[in-house]
Motif scaffolding. Structure first.
Motif, PDB file in Angstrom:
ATOM      1  N   SER B  87      42.364  64.308  35.399  1.00  0.00           N
ATOM      2  CA  SER B  87      43.003  63.278  34.575  1.00  0.00           C
ATOM      3  C   SER B  87      43.799  63.928  33.441  1.00  0.00           C
ATOM      4  O   SER B  87      44.835  63.401  33.033  1.00  0.00           O
ATOM      5  CB  SER B  87      41.963  62.301  34.037  1.00  0.00           C
ATOM      6  N   ALA B  90      47.020  65.092  34.889  1.00  0.00           N
ATOM      7  CA  ALA B  90      47.895  63.930  35.107  1.00  0.00           C
ATOM      8  C   ALA B  90      48.448  63.413  33.775  1.00  0.00           C
ATOM      9  O   ALA B  90      49.636  63.042  33.688  1.00  0.00           O
ATOM     10  CB  ALA B  90      47.126  62.834  35.836  1.00  0.00           C
ATOM     11  N   LEU B  94      52.381  63.231  32.925  1.00  0.00           N
ATOM     12  CA  LEU B  94      53.069  61.979  32.610  1.00  0.00           C
ATOM     13  C   LEU B  94      53.710  62.012  31.221  1.00  0.00           C
ATOM     14  O   LEU B  94      54.778  61.433  31.018  1.00  0.00           O
ATOM     15  CB  LEU B  94      52.106  60.802  32.727  1.00  0.00           C
ATOM     16  N   VAL B 141      56.679  52.540  37.499  1.00  0.00           N
ATOM     17  CA  VAL B 141      55.432  52.876  38.190  1.00  0.00           C
ATOM     18  C   VAL B 141      54.643  53.911  37.386  1.00  0.00           C
ATOM     19  O   VAL B 141      53.433  53.774  37.183  1.00  0.00           O
ATOM     20  CB  VAL B 141      55.747  53.395  39.616  1.00  0.00           C
ATOM     21  N   LEU B 142      55.343  54.917  36.879  1.00  0.00           N
ATOM     22  CA  LEU B 142      54.663  55.950  36.089  1.00  0.00           C
ATOM     23  C   LEU B 142      54.095  55.373  34.798  1.00  0.00           C
ATOM     24  O   LEU B 142      53.035  55.802  34.332  1.00  0.00           O
ATOM     25  CB  LEU B 142      55.620  57.108  35.766  1.00  0.00           C
ATOM     26  N   TYR B 144      52.895  52.325  34.340  1.00  0.00           N
ATOM     27  CA  TYR B 144      51.628  51.665  34.657  1.00  0.00           C
ATOM     28  C   TYR B 144      50.550  52.691  34.953  1.00  0.00           C
ATOM     29  O   TYR B 144      49.387  52.537  34.553  1.00  0.00           O
ATOM     30  CB  TYR B 144      51.799  50.707  35.844  1.00  0.00           C
ATOM     31  N   ALA B 145      50.916  53.760  35.660  1.00  0.00           N
ATOM     32  CA  ALA B 145      49.940  54.815  35.956  1.00  0.00           C
ATOM     33  C   ALA B 145      49.433  55.428  34.657  1.00  0.00           C
ATOM     34  O   ALA B 145      48.232  55.663  34.489  1.00  0.00           O
ATOM     35  CB  ALA B 145      50.578  55.877  36.848  1.00  0.00           C
ATOM     36  N   GLY B 148      47.032  53.073  32.978  1.00  0.00           N
ATOM     37  CA  GLY B 148      45.735  53.124  33.662  1.00  0.00           C
ATOM     38  C   GLY B 148      44.952  54.374  33.293  1.00  0.00           C
ATOM     39  O   GLY B 148      43.752  54.313  33.015  1.00  0.00           O
ATOM     40  N   LEU B 149      45.648  55.502  33.260  1.00  0.00           N
ATOM     41  CA  LEU B 149      44.983  56.759  32.905  1.00  0.00           C
ATOM     42  C   LEU B 149      44.462  56.734  31.476  1.00  0.00           C
ATOM     43  O   LEU B 149      43.376  57.245  31.182  1.00  0.00           O
ATOM     44  CB  LEU B 149      45.980  57.909  33.034  1.00  0.00           C
TER      45      LEU B 149
END
Lengths: 370, 188
Positions: B87, B90, B94, B141-142, B144-145, B148-149
């Motif tokens: 995580s 990621a 991001l 999309v990124l 929202y990702a 979420g992360l």
């Protein structure tokens, strides 16, 4: 509960009720954060007017025309330059108004409406969109129309008006009852519509006056802040549209005439700023400013040629009226931010769609040897 | 050389300022795409903040290379170690990708990337509506990702702070722990 202690890694000494309470607190923080995100993102207010809904309504009224602008769909690319007179230098610190400065300009002349293949018609609003390329990456983009005032005051009224003015399939004209209902609810639009209807329609694009309609602010180096409305006033004396012009000729008679004139010679407009005074409405584009307001001739726009829409030219540019250089600033007109948002939505949709050639193909120059 | 049980001060400053900035950016982002009245004000804020986050993320990575973060507790299950590692990779990816995709998509659309005053960033991609449309979707999309992360990160951080009480949270906490975390195991 020791299973839950094991699962969460809680120390064995933590009693079960304390563990559950802490887990619940963590859940509440996460749920609260998610709700805040959803609230700000508009998911909890589905009735609100959004850029997507404005563009949906254009698509509903005009039908699907993928790849084209949702409004001002039919157009022709132009290029030229803007030579500053120097009269704007005291009003705005934007470099393009400095005396003697020549700024390259690319633009688009278009007809309002979301029908890319509609026949040119006398009553259709004509527009001039321009992109001034300043040094160091700054730009000024603007979209102007050949009407004296804008038909609506707010984005919400614009949204209602789109549907109210939708031509009926049988008659080709808006449903009078619906349109009158709209005007009853928006008396400012009824007044604006009368002014727009009373305007003199000129022979073509070349002798039309294009107006910003929305107010902007010119900000000078000394901090002076002047509300203005812009207009591109043709150098050529306007001649009225002739009665026969519109009925007999081809579907693109306005665009073809423009392209033919640009092949002959450059066309020139003066960029005239009308300087507002305290009390002049800057947040209501339906209201004209008093006719005696001082004006400043900021310079001359010379359009020197035209090109049909093609990849990489005006077709692929969003003439967002809030792309402004330092020295030109938005007014408090609510339409400006809404235009910026809706243009962006329209641009994003068409950017991802397959393209079909514009109806305005641009006649080849006479004499192939040229 | 014994690793410090806490992140160094620059790491903590960068973490908390970026936490505020990134959360603000995600909120500005979802708000501006549905707003008519505030669209321009929000976009005008979104672009410079995004570039600021890009710069801070690079500083943060540089600091992390020079000052390794404190190790995770020795008793942390392997799957949680792996989740923590993945995580964080990621999150860093991001933090860099969101501003870069934003800058790239505006470049492809030939929007000037105006920061402040007359300062405009140069385009980093050729003009291409198709590229713009693709990157514009990727940006969403990124985002929202990333949201979420961040939720998962926040949940895990609170789990460490309130339940495991294993010193992981206090290693990044902006304040100095009043006492050594009782269950913090010595490095094995």
């Amino acid at each position: 509960m020791s299973l839950l202690n094991d699962l969460t890694g809680a120390p064995p000494g933590l009693p079960p009720h304390a563990l559950l309470l802490r887990l619940a607190a963590i859940g509440a923080v996460l749920a609260g954060t998610t709700c805040g995100f959803a609230y700000v993102g508009g998911w909890l207010s589905p009735g609100a007017l959004t850029p997507a809904r404005v563009i949906d309504r254009f698509e509903q009224v005009n039908g699907p025309h993928p790849g084209f602008r949702r409004n001002h769909a039919k157009g022709l690319c132009v290029e030229g330059r803007f030579a500053a007179s120097g009269a704007g230098a005291a009003l705005s610190k934007a470099g393009l108004f400095a005396a003697g400065r020549v700024t390259p300009v690319a633009g688009r002349l278009a007809l309002a409406g979301g029908q890319p293949y509609a026949a040119d018609a006398e009553a259709t609003v004509r527009s001039l969109a321009l992109r001034f390329t300043l040094p160091d990456g700054e730009e000024w983009r603007t979209g102007m129309n050949d009407i004296p005032v804008f038909p609506v005051r707010t984005p919400e009224a614009f949204y209602e008006q789109l549907l109210a003015a939708k031509p009926d399939l049988a008659t080709g004209k808006p449903d009078p009852a619906r349109l009158n209902g709209f005007f009853a609810a928006h008396p400012e639009s009824a007044k604006a519509a009368a002014l727009i209807k009373a305007r003199t329609v000129t022979a073509g694009f070349a002798d039309s006056t294009y107006r910003s309609l929305n107010a902007f602010r010119l900000v000078a180096a000394d901090g002076r802040d002047t509300p203005v409305r812009f207009a591109f006033v043709p150098e050529r004396a306007p001649s009225p549209e002739t009665a026969g012009q519109a009925v007999q000729q081809d579907k693109n008679y306005l665009f073809d005439a423009l392209a033919a004139e640009l092949r002959q010679d450059a066309l020139r407009w003066h960029l005239v700023a009308t300087l507002g005074r305290p009390g002049d409405p800057t947040a209501d584009a339906t209201q004209p400013w008093p006719a005696d307001r001082e004006t400043a001739d900021l310079g001359t726009l010379a359009l020197t040629g035209s090109t049909p829409e093609a990849p990489g030219n005006c077709r692929d540019v969003n003439f967002d009226p809030l792309v402004l250089p330092l020295g030109i600033a938005p007014s408090d007109d609510p339409l400006l931010s809404a235009r910026s948002a809706a243009y962006s939505q329209s641009f994003t949709r068409r950017a991802g769609e397959d393209k079909t050639p514009s109806a305005v193909a641009g006649a080849p120059p006479h004499g192939a040897a040229l | 050389m014994t690793p410090s049980p806490r992140f160094n001060l620059p790491a903590r400053l960068l973490h908390w300022s970026m936490a505020a900035l990134i959360l603000a950016m995600l909120l500005i982002g979802v708000a501006m795409v549905t707003s008519l009245a505030d669209y321009h004000a929000l976009v005008s804020l979104h672009r410079p903040l995004g570039i600021l986050i890009l710069v801070l993320a690079l500083l943060r990575l540089a600091n992390r290379r020079r000052h390794a973060p404190p190790p995770l507790p020795a008793d942390l299950p392997m799957w949680q170690r792996r989740a923590a590692h993945a995580s964080h990779v990621a999150l860093y990816a991001l933090m860099l990708a969101m501003p870069l995709v934003g800058w790239a998509m505006l470049s492809a659309a030939r929007y000037p990337v105006a920061l402040a005053g007359p300062l405009v960033l140069p385009p980093i991609l050729p003009q291409s509506p198709v590229l713009y449309a693709g990157l514009r979707s990727v940006h969403t999309v990124l985002a929202y990702a990333l949201f979420g992360l961040i939720l998962a990160h926040l949940g895990a951080a609170l789990l460490h702070a309130l339940i495991r009480q294993d010193g992981v949270f206090s290693s990044m906490a902006p304040w100095r722990p009043r006492r050594a975390a009782p269950t913090l195991r010595p490095e094995g």
